[in-house]
Design an enzyme around this catalytic site. Structure first.
Site, PDB file in Angstrom:
ATOM      1  N   LYS A 131      32.476  67.050  49.620  1.00 38.12           N
ATOM      2  CA  LYS A 131      33.887  66.740  49.808  1.00 38.12           C
ATOM      3  C   LYS A 131      34.640  67.011  48.512  1.00 38.12           C
ATOM      4  CE  LYS A 131      34.678  63.676  47.350  1.00 38.12           C
ATOM      5  NZ  LYS A 131      34.480  63.419  45.889  1.00 38.12           N
ATOM      6  N   TYR A 216      38.334  59.264  49.961  1.00 40.97           N
ATOM      7  CA  TYR A 216      37.543  58.204  50.607  1.00 40.97           C
ATOM      8  C   TYR A 216      38.443  57.272  51.425  1.00 40.97           C
ATOM      9  CZ  TYR A 216      33.344  59.514  48.062  1.00 40.97           C
ATOM     10  OH  TYR A 216      32.248  60.199  47.595  1.00 40.97           O
TER      11      TYR A 216
END
Ligand code: NDP
Length: 364
Positions: A131, A216
């Protein structure tokens, strides 16, 4: 000096441990297919993944792709990697002719992910990408298309999607035990050091805290609420314009609105330490994780009490689960495919747009 007590301790320890060892071995025996993985980018997180993979039953580190020859030789020695499975950034397309590698795990700076993933896909290997999957939604779409065309899987390193306390909160919400989810708060941040690192270089990072740590909260808002947002508002603040240059965000607060009327309020920052908290408020109860996304153990509670699910090394569980997804078509509880990565990138694009324009951005 060896005493009698030492002697008894030495002979009885294995006897006591034996039944437990046997049980452990039975639970951990795996004789199915193993996913053979090459790691691209032997940096700090690549090292963590490699170490964790030693605990993995279904995935094995068999190859490396690196721009640093000295790292290649030390990884070869450490993990028993044969010369034939070592590549650099110029020649890794040759992996196409290597039948001993099934997947490449891309763990390089964000701006490199797209091109590297497309090259891996064209070489016929499955792609696992860290990510953020790419710099923006357009790049994400190109990666998905390339993987589809090549007939390989594309997965994103969302390790929290396999974390047991996180999954328990999602289960409680899905089964209605908390009532309807109404509000999520996500706080994600740390104080970044070295101003010369790639994370603070727009060319390599594609942005700042939002790309790296704020993601996140973007991702968490979606799986905690269980819906896709339809609007975004956001505000950026900067206290250090020398360290956080144009295009590199230091702190962003953002809000998301969901179709049911639920909302999320989140903070992403490179300026504050110890910021790692998820809070979900629902009609009947609440769930709180703090820390929520660190390497663990994650801690959490709900209005029903403490969450007591055990901690396992995130990256080891992730690799076992990803091996099952790639080799056996397993469907994870929370998706980790390219489409999932793309959903976050669309929201990140919208957050940056909202910061720039000061306006509410609608998501389709
Ligand atoms: P590092 O800087 O520690 O490592 C990146 C590695 O990429 C380098 O060591 C280098 O390896 C390679 N690389 C290739 N080109 C470049 C370049 N131009 N500049 C710098 N490095 C280059 O970064 P991290 O390992 O912390 O992060 C890598 C990726 O992993 C990022 O996308 C990050 O977001 C993600 N990440 C995910 C985490 C998670 O929990 N899921 C946690 C931390 C990071 P080599 O010398 O072998 O070529």
């Amino acid at each position: 000096m060896n005493t009698r007590r030492d002697f008894i301790r030495k002979i009885s320890a294995p006897l006591i441990a034996l039944p437990f060892l046997k049980q452990w071995q039975e639970e951990h025996v795996y004789d199915g297919k193993v996913l053979r993985v090459a790691i691209m980018g032997l940096g700090s997180y690549g090292t963590r993944v490699a170490e964790a993979m030693k605990e993995s039953k279904k995935a094995k580190l068999v190859g490396v792709i690196s721009g640093t020859p000295s790292k290649i030789s030390s990884w070869q020695a450490k993990y028993g990697i044969p010369e034939a499975n070592c590549y650099n950034y110029n020649d890794f397309d040759k992996i196409k002719n290597n039948p001993d590698i099934d997947a490449v795990y891309i763990i390089t700076p964000n701006a490199l992910h797209k091109d590297q993933a497309i090259r891996v896909a064209r070489a016929g290997k499955h792609v696992i990408c860290e990510k953020p999957m790419a710099l923006n939604a357009k790049e994400g779409e190109e990666m998905i298309a390339a993987c589809q065309q090549a007939g390989v899987k594309l997965l994103v390193g969302y390790r929290m999607h396999f974390e047991l306390k996180t999954l328990e909160v999602v289960r409680l919400r899905k089964e209605g035990l908390l009532g309807k989810a109404m509000f999520f708060q996500g706080l994600s941040g740390f104080r970044i050091g070295d101003p010369t690192q790639w994370r603070l270089n727009k060319q390599l990072s594609g942005g700042g805290s939002l790309m790296d740590i704020g993601i996140y909260s973007v991702n968490g808002a979606r799986y905690m609420i269980g819906e896709e947002p339809v609007w975004v508002t956001a505000q950026e603040t900067k206290t250090n314009t020398e360290k956080f240059k144009e295009g590199v965000d230091e702190t962003i607060q953002f809000q998301l609105g969901f179709p049911s009327g639920a909302t999320a309020s989140c903070l992403s920052t490179y300026a504050m330490n110890g910021l790692d908290k998820f809070f979900l408020n629902a009609e009947k109860g609440f769930a709180e994780l703090q820390p929520a996304t660190g390497y663990g153990p994650i801690r959490g509670k709900t209005n029903m009490g403490e969450l007591t699910q055990p901690h396992y090394t995130h990256q080891a569980v992730q690799m076992d689960e990803m091996a099952d997804i790639i080799l056996n078509g397993k469907k994870p509880e929370i998706a980790v495919d390219g489409e999932e990565g793309l959903k976050d990138l669309k929201i990140i694009d919208a957050i940056y747009k909202a910061c720039k324009t000061g306006k509410k951005v609608t998501l389709k």
